[in-house]
Enzyme design. Structure first.
Site, PDB file in Angstrom:
ATOM      1  CD  GLU A 291      40.403   9.020  48.275  1.00 10.59           C
ATOM      2  OE1 GLU A 291      40.783  10.173  47.926  1.00 10.59           O
ATOM      3  OE2 GLU A 291      40.405   8.647  49.454  1.00 10.59           O
TER       4      GLU A 291
ATOM      5  CG  ASN B 185      44.340   9.074  52.860  1.00  6.60           C
ATOM      6  OD1 ASN B 185      44.007   9.260  51.696  1.00  6.60           O
ATOM      7  ND2 ASN B 185      43.758   8.168  53.626  1.00  6.60           N
TER       8      ASN B 185
ATOM      9  CG  ASP C  17      40.222   9.761  52.725  1.00  6.85           C
ATOM     10  OD1 ASP C  17      41.252   9.740  52.038  1.00  6.85           O
ATOM     11  OD2 ASP C  17      39.304   8.925  52.587  1.00  6.85           O
TER      12      ASP C  17
END
Length: 296
Positions: free
Chosen positions: A20, A151, A201
């Protein structure tokens, strides 16, 4: 317009469980990203192909560069400063200490040098989380609630709009943003997705003010016009769980994309051997914006 997977390169094939939060460091010409579940911060130097990792000893939702050196991070237990070489953490604030069922998730710095990050519940319960802002003096302000899974964040090139994703809503919301005070107001939905797109996301923005959204379960990154909601460009990946993206390289023309392998079955992993890798689309045809850094 679509980009075939053959033009992508898996530049770091280390299999992150939940890769991420990619961040481009123009000072060192390196890319940083995290393995959220493993509590690891990864660093890659494209010029040499060097890859290194440090552990912070707890889940880490996001990191950002500090103008004074080192990193600021949204960690499992709150905001902290991280030694980039050792992973040592100095905690700064724990705004959800009374909510042990929550953890921090994605985060990013605004144009004025504040660090924004939101939370989510481990059980992914709805409306249990919030979006926070860490000021340079260590003050934390709750900016938006309720949130389910905080997010992607991105600020418009003119610095007047914050774009934000609360994943289960399947939308991008635009807030009017005041750079002087760090306040946000007047939320409105500017892009609406469907379940067929996958879960929105992580997100970044390019120099033209177009948004790039990564889709968990969607096998792709999409470029969208936030003024019309239109899909402009699509990059397909050989992995389903696409998590985030950012621009890097000397001229910010390389698109780096993170991915995850957590939750995939053995048969799925056999068909997605590069799940969890770091990908790059070099000279992607678009240019990003310089990385905002924390002012504290």
């Amino acid at each position: 317009m679509e980009t075939p997977p053959s033009t992508l390169e898996a530049v770091v094939q280390h299999p992150c469980q939940l890769g991420e939060g990619p961040v481009w460091d123009a000072h060192t010409q390196t890319l940083l990203w995290i393995d959220l579940l493993g509590g690891d911060i990864h660093e890659f130097t494209p010029a040499t192909g060097t890859h290194s990792t440090v552990s912070v000893g707890q889940m880490v939702g996001a990191v950002a560069l500090r103008r004074g050196g080192g990193l600021v991070a949204a960690l499992q237990h709150g905001f902290g400063f991280v030694n980039r070489q050792t992973g040592e953490v100095t905690m700064v604030a724990s705004p959800e200490a009374a909510l042990p069922g929550n953890r921090f998730n994605d985060g990013k710095c605004d144009p004025a040098g504040r660090f924004w990050a939101g939370t989510t519940s481990y059980a992914e319960l709805p409306n249990q989380a919030s979006l926070y802002c860490l000021e340079a003096d260590g003050t934390v302000k709750r900016q938006h609630q309720p949130v389910s899974m905080s997010n992607g964040l991105a600020w418009s090139p003119d610095g007047q709009t914050l774009y934000y994703i609360d994943t289960p809503t399947y939308e991008v919301v635009a807030f009017a943003y005041d750079q002087a005070t760090g306040t946000i107001r007047a939320p409105q939905t500017v892009i609406q997705f469907t379940a067929g797109d996958g879960y929105p996301d992580g997100m970044t923005i390019d120099a033209e003010g177009m948004l790039w959204v990564a889709f968990w379960g969607g096998w792709r990154v999409g470029r969208y016009n936030p003024h019309t909601g239109q899909l402009l460009h699509c990059i397909w990946l050989p992995v389903a769980q696409v998590t985030s993206c950012t621009f890097g390289g000397p001229e910010l023309r390389d698109l780096y994309i993170t991915s995850a392998r957590t939750g995939l079955s053995e048969p799925q992993l056999r068909t997605q051997p590069r799940a969890g890798a770091l990908f790059v689309l070099k000279d992607c045809g678009f240019q990003g914006l310089p990385t905002n850094e924390f002012n504290g």
